[in-house]
Design an enzyme around this catalytic site. Structure first.
Site: not given
Ligand code: ATR
Length: 282
Positions: A22, A67, A71, A108, A136-137, A219
């Site tokens: 940022s 971030t 949030k 976002d 969250g994303a 990214y």
């Molecule tokens: P962000 O805010 O960046 O979206 P987050 O809230 O931690 O980060 O969400 C990460 C996402 O990636 C979730 O959907 C997570 O799946 P779960 O809800 O089952 O935890 C997914 N994710 C991360 N690592 C994963 C993995 N190794 N296999 C499957 N899903 C994964």
């Protein structure tokens, strides 16, 4: 750059924060627009979002980006929340109102949709979409795609109850699905962190084909293993830097009261910063 007593301050809070792109994005855009602003990053420990907002009020920051992990904490502590951010219970952008109250919004999802249109040439209206992930994303992307008129949004996630909650954000066009739905989608979005600094892919890439668009929110690397495979299978690819840039364009407009940032300037600054980091220090 000349910093004076009139220079306005923008900042991002998060933890960890030292890898944030940022400052590079915003400082390049402020300079290109000829605005007397500086933008810095603060590492704020988990649970201290309300203290950061107090600092913003007292010191008169012009704008705050938010971030992980703040949030939700910022959402709970601003004075006024935009409806989309209220649905997500998440705020990533705070600006002071004329009366001193702090206004929070979430950029976002709209940044993702803007990038999809600008960088991939795809309008989500009327499209069948699969979103992989329910963090969250993913939630912000699903919410924005539904508001942009998607015909169907299928959410696929490792943890089923989170998939259900995320699909609900899309109202009647949302449902929980499975990886097999990818084959029938116009647009597939990886909204998990899978592929970040690794060659992992979030699902079986043989489900992808020509005529589809594949977005990755990851990214680093810019061309993930998923996008590489999607390109080989002649799908249109859409990288994750576009969402970062376009959500920042929204924030820049809020911070400055309507000035448009040039997304190409922001993207170039982010690319330069990423390239700089790839050079090993000696
Ligand atoms: P962000 O805010 O960046 O979206 P987050 O809230 O931690 O980060 O969400 C990460 C996402 O990636 C979730 O959907 C997570 O799946 P779960 O809800 O089952 O935890 C997914 N994710 C991360 N690592 C994963 C993995 N190794 N296999 C499957 N899903 C994964």
């Amino acid at each position: 750059m000349l910093i004076t007593g009139r220079t306005r301050l923008g900042a991002v809070i998060g933890s960890p924060i030292h890898h944030s792109l940022s400052p590079a994005l915003y400082n390049a855009a402020f300079a290109a627009a000829g605005l007397d602003w500086v933008f810095v990053a603060f590492d704020v420990a988990h649970g201290l979002a309300s203290d950061a907002l107090a600092a913003m009020r007292v010191c008169g920051f012009g704008g705050l980006s938010v971030t992980m992990p703040h949030k939700e904490g910022v959402f709970a502590n601003v004075d006024v929340v935009e409806p989309a951010a209220a649905a997500l219970r998440s705020v990533n952008c705070v600006v002071p109102l004329a009366d001193g109250r702090l206004f929070g919004c979430s950029t976002d999802g709209d940044g993702y949709v803007d990038s999809l249109r600008a960088d991939a040439g795809v309008d989500p209206a009327g499209r069948r979409i699969v979103v992989v992930g329910a963090g969250g994303a993913a939630r912000s992307i699903v919410d924005a795609l539904a508001r942009a008129g998607a015909a169907e949004i299928v959410v696929v996630n490792r943890t089923a109850d989170k998939a259900h909650d995320t699909a609900m954000l899309a109202g009647h066009v949302g449902r929980v699905g499975e990886f097999g739905d990818i084959e029938h989608a116009d647009l597939v979005v990886n909204a998990t962190s899978i592929g970040m600094n690794s060659s992992e892919v979030p699902f079986d890439v043989s489900l992808l084909h020509a005529g589809q668009t594949v977005s990755d929110i990851v990214y680093q690397p810019l061309r993930t293993a998923l996008l590489e495979a999607a390109g080989e299978r002649e799908a249109t690819v859409h990288d994750g830097l576009g969402m970062l840039v376009h959500q920042a364009v929204h924030q820049f407009r809020r911070f400055t009261g309507g000035v448009e940032a040039d997304p190409l300037v922001m993207r170039a600054a982010a690319m330069a910063e990423l390239a700089h980091r790839a050079i090993p220090a000696n």
